[in-house]
Design an enzyme around this catalytic site. Structure first.
Site, PDB file in Angstrom:
ATOM      1  N   LYS A   1       0.840  -1.195   0.000  1.00  0.00           N
ATOM      2  CA  LYS A   1       0.000   0.000   0.000  1.00  0.00           C
ATOM      3  C   LYS A   1       0.879   1.250   0.000  1.00  0.00           C
ATOM      4  O   LYS A   1       1.961   1.258   0.613  1.00  0.00           O
ATOM      5  CB  LYS A   1      -0.852  -0.077   1.270  1.00  0.00           C
ATOM      6  CG  LYS A   1      -1.857   1.014   1.514  1.00  0.00           C
ATOM      7  CD  LYS A   1      -2.611   0.643   2.793  1.00  0.00           C
ATOM      8  CE  LYS A   1      -3.738   1.573   3.126  1.00  0.00           C
ATOM      9  NZ  LYS A   1      -4.507   1.058   4.280  1.00  0.00           N
TER      10      LYS A   1
ATOM     11  N   SER B   1      -9.137   0.823   3.533  1.00  0.00           N
ATOM     12  CA  SER B   1      -8.403   1.700   2.649  1.00  0.00           C
ATOM     13  C   SER B   1      -7.311   0.973   1.850  1.00  0.00           C
ATOM     14  O   SER B   1      -6.709   1.553   0.959  1.00  0.00           O
ATOM     15  CB  SER B   1      -7.773   2.832   3.471  1.00  0.00           C
ATOM     16  OG  SER B   1      -6.865   2.294   4.432  1.00  0.00           O
TER      17      SER B   1
ATOM     18  N   SER C   1      -9.179  -1.872   7.526  1.00  0.00           N
ATOM     19  CA  SER C   1      -8.697  -1.563   6.174  1.00  0.00           C
ATOM     20  C   SER C   1      -8.003  -2.699   5.438  1.00  0.00           C
ATOM     21  O   SER C   1      -7.703  -2.575   4.256  1.00  0.00           O
ATOM     22  CB  SER C   1      -7.777  -0.343   6.218  1.00  0.00           C
ATOM     23  OG  SER C   1      -8.534   0.813   6.458  1.00  0.00           O
TER      24      SER C   1
END
Length: 390
Positions: free
Chosen positions: A29, A106, A130
């Site tokens: 990420k 996320s 997330s």
């Protein structure tokens, strides 16, 4: 089909040596430091106002030293403050389970990269769900480890009381292999007590609840419990308050200085966070410790809480704000349990007849991460999972 998983698909780092993960590739990420890479944290203003990283996050180094090769930096919701995966600046990564639906966030790009078969596994961060929510929406195995057992050095924070480094994969064997590299060695426990909390299961539509319940291994002797006396309905508020205070501490000054453009929902969350009265922070943290003690006492060495990962299958893209927030609030009632107590949670993909994905989760007491991985592999490893649930 373009996956739109990557913020930078050209970023690669070769494995540094042979090891447990030899032959595997992974993405991370866009909040993890990679030497020479400039993180966006999902926002162009962040990208413009920060410098490239001077070193690589230790958790990435461990993976490289154990045989895995890095392939790409993936999209994230802005400053990790969402569970949806839609980004107004960089677009929405594709959820291959249903491309008309959101991937969850996320860690949206990481889930998309794995679900689309572009890498063996991917790292994300999990504060309020997330890693778990995108894993559930995209039909993946995912883990949120015990808080603080995997180093967060070189990772952009959101709320340090809850931030964790998690990862996701298409199969439990890969998820466990990564755990053998990133998690501390501990003595393995055998689980013998299994709990279901009725309020958590009541959040799902009846048909989805039945699909998930049918995937719970028949061998488990389930005990029904009720957290009403511990005021379960207040846990999300405690979580949200601590998260808001810490998110504003982490990023408020930067937001005031740079006035970044955020999506309406994320802008609203930071505005709400800026207005919180921090005088109740210590009391909220004490409540968090009490909840953690209660959960660890319930589960001890041999207990597992069985619950849905998210409140529904992946919602459709561009849904009305009210319905998105309603689903997010229900899902937070589920995800805040492991978050507030700092416990390890693994989500397992379970597919409905229409091939939409749900998540079945298992939570153990703190430090039982490796035991939980082994337990999930025993029941959901190899072809048995595919044949029974898809």
């Amino acid at each position: 089909m373009e996956s739109n998983a990557f913020f930078d698909g050209t970023l690669t780092l070769p494995a540094k040596s042979e090891g447990r993960l030899s032959g595997m590739t992974f993405s991370v990420k866009d909040v993890f430091a990679v030497k020479g890479h400039l993180n966006s944290a999902g926002n162009p203003t962040w990208l413009k106002t920060h410098e490239a990283s001077e070193s690589t996050a230790p958790c990435i180094e461990r993976l490289l030293e154990n045989g895995a090769a890095l392939l790409g930096m993936t999209h994230t919701d802005e400053l990790m403050y969402s569970l949806n995966g839609e980004n107004i600046h960089y677009g929405t990564p594709v959820n291959p389970v249903n491309p008309n639906c959101i991937p969850g966030g996320s860690s949206s790009g990481s889930a998309s990269a794995v679900a689309n078969g572009l890498v063996s596994f991917a790292l994300g961060t999990d504060t309020g769900g997330s890693v778990r929510v995108p894993s559930s929406y995209c039909g993946l195995f995912g883990i949120r480890p015990t808080h603080d057992v995997v180093s967060l050095e070189g990772v952009i924070p959101l709320a340090p009381s809850f931030d964790t480094v998690g990862w996701m994969a298409k199969d439990i064997e890969t998820l466990e292999a990564v755990g053998e590299v990133l998690l501390p060695e501990t003595e393995l426990s055998e689980f013998s007590r299994f709990f279901m909390e009725e309020a958590t299961w009541s959040l799902l539509a009846q048909e989805d609840r039945e699909v998930l319940l049918s995937a719970v291994p028949k061998e488990l002797l389930i005990e029904n419990v009720n957290f009403e006396t511990k005021e379960l309905t207040k846990w999300p508020q405690i979580f949200k308050y601590i998260q808001g205070v810490e998110a504003w501490r982490a990023h408020g000054e930067w937001i005031r200085e740079t006035n970044p453009t955020f999506s309406e929902a994320i802008d609203g969350r930071f505005k709400d966070a800026s207005k919180l009265d921090a005088s109740e922070y210590e009391n909220a943290v004490n409540s968090k410790y009490e909840i953690a003690e209660f959960m660890n006492q319930l589960l001890k060495d041999t207990g597992v809480l069985v619950l849905p990962t998210a409140a529904s299958v992946a919602p459709v893209k561009n849904a009305p704000a009210e319905s998105v927030e309603s689903i997010r609030a229900m899902t937070m009632q589920l995800t805040c349990i492991a978050g507030i107590a700092g416990l390890p949670q693994i989500t397992v993909p379970v597919f409905r007849e229409d091939d939409m994905a749900l998540g079945l989760s298992f939570i153990a007491s703190e430090g039982r991460d490796r035991s939980l991985l082994k337990f999930v592999r025993q029941f959901f490893g190899g072809s048995s999972h595919e044949s029974s649930n898809h």
